[in-house]
Design an enzyme around this catalytic site. Structure first.
Site, PDB file in Angstrom:
ATOM      1  N   ASP A 163       0.880  -1.253   0.003  1.00  0.00           N
ATOM      2  CA  ASP A 163       0.005   0.167   0.026  1.00  0.00           C
ATOM      3  C   ASP A 163       0.951   1.253   0.074  1.00  0.00           C
ATOM      4  OD1 ASP A 163      -2.416   1.622   0.585  1.00  0.00           O
ATOM      5  OD2 ASP A 163      -1.203   2.014   2.764  1.00  0.00           O
TER       6      ASP A 163
ATOM      7  N   ASP B   4      -0.193   5.316   0.878  1.00  0.00           N
ATOM      8  CA  ASP B   4      -0.438   6.095   1.939  1.00  0.00           C
ATOM      9  C   ASP B   4      -0.416   5.422   3.415  1.00  0.00           C
ATOM     10  OD1 ASP B   4      -0.492   8.870   0.446  1.00  0.00           O
ATOM     11  OD2 ASP B   4      -2.542   8.074  -0.079  1.00  0.00           O
TER      12      ASP B   4
HETATM   13  O1  LIG Z   1      -5.003   8.005  -0.598  1.00  0.00           O
HETATM   14  C1  LIG Z   1      -6.002   7.329   0.032  1.00  0.00           C
HETATM   15  O2  LIG Z   1      -7.068   7.668   0.463  1.00  0.00           O
HETATM   16  C2  LIG Z   1      -5.573   6.002   0.245  1.00  0.00           C
HETATM   17  O3  LIG Z   1      -4.302   5.561  -0.213  1.00  0.00           O
HETATM   18  P1  LIG Z   1      -3.481   4.296   0.160  1.00  0.00           P
HETATM   19  O4  LIG Z   1      -4.547   3.219  -0.467  1.00  0.00           O
HETATM   20  O5  LIG Z   1      -2.277   4.183  -0.594  1.00  0.00           O
HETATM   21  O6  LIG Z   1      -3.631   4.031   1.864  1.00  0.00           O
HETATM   22 MG   LIG Z   2      -2.933   3.176   3.278  1.00  0.00          MG
END
Ligand SMILES: O=C(O)COP(=O)(O)O
Ligand SMILES: [Mg+2]
Length: 229
Positions: A9, A11
């Site tokens: 993932d 963020d």
């Molecule tokens: O930016 C978002 O809302 C989520 O991003 P992610 O899936 O990388 O955690």
């Molecule tokens: Mg995330």
């Protein structure tokens, strides 16, 4: 047999993007009179991309938001965020060493994020990390996104991996649920932006630092998932 695929993932997992998400969100909502959001608020806002983040900010303040305004605000957010990239965003401690270690052990790496492609790909590029990843897929790459298993399956396909040799690493319910829906092991990080303790989502394993993300852990989880399934 394809090499093991480690899917990250973005963020709150690979990159600490919170200060820039908050800055761009506050820049976006200030002109319409919404009080600024804080880092604490972010835990309830992030996870489904910028469009949903803006919508949730209005819900948090009990202010209605119509679709046309939502589009304008989303475009303003994207413009501000892109313009300021990479801003204060930094990989979490130990990230780069971890990526190098897993690659040296023969593993393929990919990113599966709900951030839109137009934000995720340039961010990884400006941080100088693109070469580590065989694929980067965003929340708008496919018709569905995490926690839908198809987002993970599409990432595996683009990275040239196989469904029975892939592990998902993430900080939120979307990541752990997506991994469960896809039938692959998951590793939760406890330093991200989840609004609940990551362990309460029952990932296959939890780490508090990337030093703990070793090729042995990945192989152990892949073996264990075959034993129980
Ligand atoms: O930016 C978002 O809302 C989520 O991003 P992610 O899936 O990388 O955690
Ligand atoms: Mg995330």
């Amino acid at each position: 047999m394809s090499s093991p695929l480690v899917i990250f993932d973005l963020d709150g997992t690979l990159i600490d993007t919170a200060p820039d998400l908050i800055d761009s969100l506050n820049h976006t909502i200030a002109p319409v009179g919404l009080a600024p959001m804080t880092l604490d608020d972010l835990h309830h806002l992030v996870g489904q991309g910028a469009r949903v983040m803006i919508k949730r900010a209005f819900e948090l303040r009990n202010v209605p938001l119509d679709e046309a305004d939502a589009d304008t605000l989303f475009n303003n957010f994207v413009e501000h965020y892109r313009h300021n990239m990479p801003g204060k965003s930094q990989p979490f401690r130990g990230t780069v060493e971890c990526l190098e270690r897993l690659a040296a052990a023969g593993m393929t790496l990919a990113i599966c994020t709900n951030k839109s492609e137009a934000l995720a790909i340039p961010l990884i590029e400006t941080l100088g990390l693109s070469d580590h990843f065989a694929a980067i897929t965003g929340g708008d790459t496919f018709p569905v996104r995490k926690p839908d298993a198809a987002h993970i399956f599409g990432t595996i396909e683009r990275a040239g991996g196989s469904r029975d040799r892939a592990v998902m690493i993430g900080d939120s319910i979307n990541d752990i649920l997506a991994a469960k829906n896809a039938g692959i092991p998951s590793i939760g990080v406890d330093f991200g932006y989840s609004d609940v303790p990551i362990a309460s989502l029952s990932p296959s394993s939890v780490i508090s630092h990337f030093d703990a993300l070793t090729d042995n852990l990945v192989r152990d989880l892949l073996v264990a998932s075959k034993v129980v399934s």
